[in-house]
Design an enzyme around this catalytic site. Structure first.
Site: not given
Ligand code: 5GP
Ligand code: ZN
Length: 124
Positions: A12, A15, A38, A104, A111, A113
């Site tokens: 993950c 994690c 992000d 989405g 998490h 945002h």
């Molecule tokens: P989701 O679409 O799952 O709600 O959002 C995942 C978020 O994680 C996205 O906004 C994406 O830019 C961010 N994200 C994905 N991979 C990484 C990473 O390796 N590091 C950081 N800091 N953010 C990430």
């Molecule tokens: Zn996890």
């Protein structure tokens, strides 16, 4: 960026980020939570708050997680101000929890945002 449809605690991204095994720009950390910027921000200020324990999505919460989620929700406004969001009501921030494919969700570790800063934003 992970686009996996599911993840276990052993495999993950968030994690690993919360444990410091993958680098991130830290916003906040305590025994239960980790917050970081992000990597692809939608807004001038955009960070994520995650529980350190693996919870796959908001759909996986149970009653025992209520205090943890309450802690995230009360931390969000504090961190938003610390990160430069302007105060309510002329400023403010947006909180989003994407859940599942239709919601989405791309990274399958719960998490929250938190986004803010002057409009327009790239997304949201
Ligand atoms: P989701 O679409 O799952 O709600 O959002 C995942 C978020 O994680 C996205 O906004 C994406 O830019 C961010 N994200 C994905 N991979 C990484 C990473 O390796 N590091 C950081 N800091 N953010 C990430
Ligand atoms: Zn996890």
């Amino acid at each position: 960026m992970s686009t996996e449809l599911s993840a276990t605690a052993d495999n993950c991204l968030f994690c690993k980020i919360a444990a410091g095994k993958i680098p991130s720009k830290k916003v906040y950390e305590d025994d239960d939570l980790y917050a970081f910027h992000d990597i692809a921000p939608w807004a001038p200020i955009h960070f994520l708050i995650v529980p350190k324990k693996h919870i796959t999505s908001m759909a996986h919460l149970d009653e025992a997680d209520g205090a943890l989620m309450g802690k995230i929700m009360t931390l969000a406004p504090q961190l938003a101000l610390e990160q430069g969001c302007e105060p309510y009501p002329s400023g403010g921030f947006r909180v989003v929890i994407n859940t599942g494919a239709h919601g989405g969700q791309e990274v399958h570790h719960l998490h929250v945002h938190v986004m803010g800063g002057p409009r327009p934003w790239t997304k949201g």
